[in-house]
Scaffold this active site. Sequence first.
Site, mmCIF file in Angstrom:
data_model
loop_
_atom_site.group_PDB
_atom_site.id
_atom_site.type_symbol
_atom_site.label_atom_id
_atom_site.label_comp_id
_atom_site.label_asym_id
_atom_site.label_seq_id
_atom_site.Cartn_x
_atom_site.Cartn_y
_atom_site.Cartn_z
ATOM 1 N N GLU A 127 0.720 -1.051 0.349
ATOM 2 C CA GLU A 127 -0.056 -0.108 0.132
ATOM 3 C C GLU A 127 0.844 1.387 -0.148
ATOM 4 O O GLU A 127 1.787 1.592 0.769
ATOM 5 C CB GLU A 127 -0.590 -0.211 1.280
ATOM 6 C CG GLU A 127 -2.080 -0.619 1.431
ATOM 7 C CD GLU A 127 -2.968 -0.200 0.740
ATOM 8 O OE1 GLU A 127 -2.804 0.386 -0.219
ATOM 9 O OE2 GLU A 127 -4.743 -1.273 0.664
ATOM 10 N N HIS A 165 -3.190 -2.455 -8.785
ATOM 11 C CA HIS A 165 -3.879 -3.128 -8.545
ATOM 12 C C HIS A 165 -5.190 -3.463 -9.633
ATOM 13 O O HIS A 165 -5.876 -3.974 -9.663
ATOM 14 C CB HIS A 165 -5.113 -2.786 -6.905
ATOM 15 C CG HIS A 165 -5.538 -3.440 -6.338
ATOM 16 N ND1 HIS A 165 -6.277 -3.119 -4.561
ATOM 17 C CD2 HIS A 165 -6.575 -4.780 -6.502
ATOM 18 C CE1 HIS A 165 -7.346 -4.047 -4.831
ATOM 19 N NE2 HIS A 165 -7.530 -4.932 -5.600
ATOM 20 N N ASP A 175 -6.354 1.419 -8.503
ATOM 21 C CA ASP A 175 -5.158 2.063 -7.979
ATOM 22 C C ASP A 175 -4.145 1.010 -8.032
ATOM 23 O O ASP A 175 -4.261 -0.057 -8.741
ATOM 24 C CB ASP A 175 -5.497 2.071 -6.358
ATOM 25 C CG ASP A 175 -5.573 0.113 -5.871
ATOM 26 O OD1 ASP A 175 -6.753 -0.582 -6.096
ATOM 27 O OD2 ASP A 175 -5.272 -0.214 -4.503
HETATM 28 ZN ZN LIG Z 1 -5.677 -1.571 -3.592
#
Ligand SMILES: [Zn+2]
Length: 260
Positions: A127, A165, A175
Amino acid sequence: MTPRASTVARPMRFAAVALLLLAMAGCATAPSVAPQRSALAHWTPSPNFNARKAQLIVLHHTSIGDPAAALRVLSTRNSEGPVSAHYLVEADGRIDQLVDDNARAWHAGASRWAGMTDINSSSIGIEIDNDGNSPFTQPQIQALVNLLADLTARLGIPREAVVGHGDIAPGRKNDPSVQFPWATLARYGFGLWPDPTLLPAPPNFDSLAAMRLVGYDVGSPRNAIIAFHRHYRAMETDALDATDAAILYSLQRKLMAPRQ
Ligand SMILES: [Zn+2]
């Protein structure tokens, strides 16, 4: 001579047996898989994972733009169910590790890439703290590049096996956003990227077949094209053109070239 030799040899034999017993005792109690954690990251463990081995690295943006809030979401049960990722890369370049590299974090959801469907079982999830609209920071991208170098070297993941993603969940996820600098990552040797000088694709070149070869799920061609555009052209339009064909022709040649 013989008795003297024997008195010297006996303590050595005892020492050898003792060492062997110690080694066996060690084998019996040693864990079968050593923890895999990056020396670059702060270990802030999340309980949301299962065990597995990675072949792919999936990049996300948090959509939150607040690292403390993102860490909370990735480490707790949320209203939409528990989620996690192996790493969080903050705007100032700090890296948190939440899940062991050998464990299966819960970041990909319903996804498909190169015929694989259980992406959580075969990937590392990273992330990146970003609100989904702003540019990514220079310290953040440098930290990410360092982390990718560490992960690919330590875990034996191919350097080109870095995707977004949005690439593995076309039509469902977007994203990291069009702001993400895939070309910069490619300059460091990460991700699959076309040659700087593009050759026109041959007549009758099948762009969708090339997209499938790259890894995209082309079940919905429109969603796949939008995902491809986001990654390779920093736009989210849904019609293929000659530049797409040239990019895909370059990617296809790279994928089909014999390995050095
Ligand atoms: Zn994601």
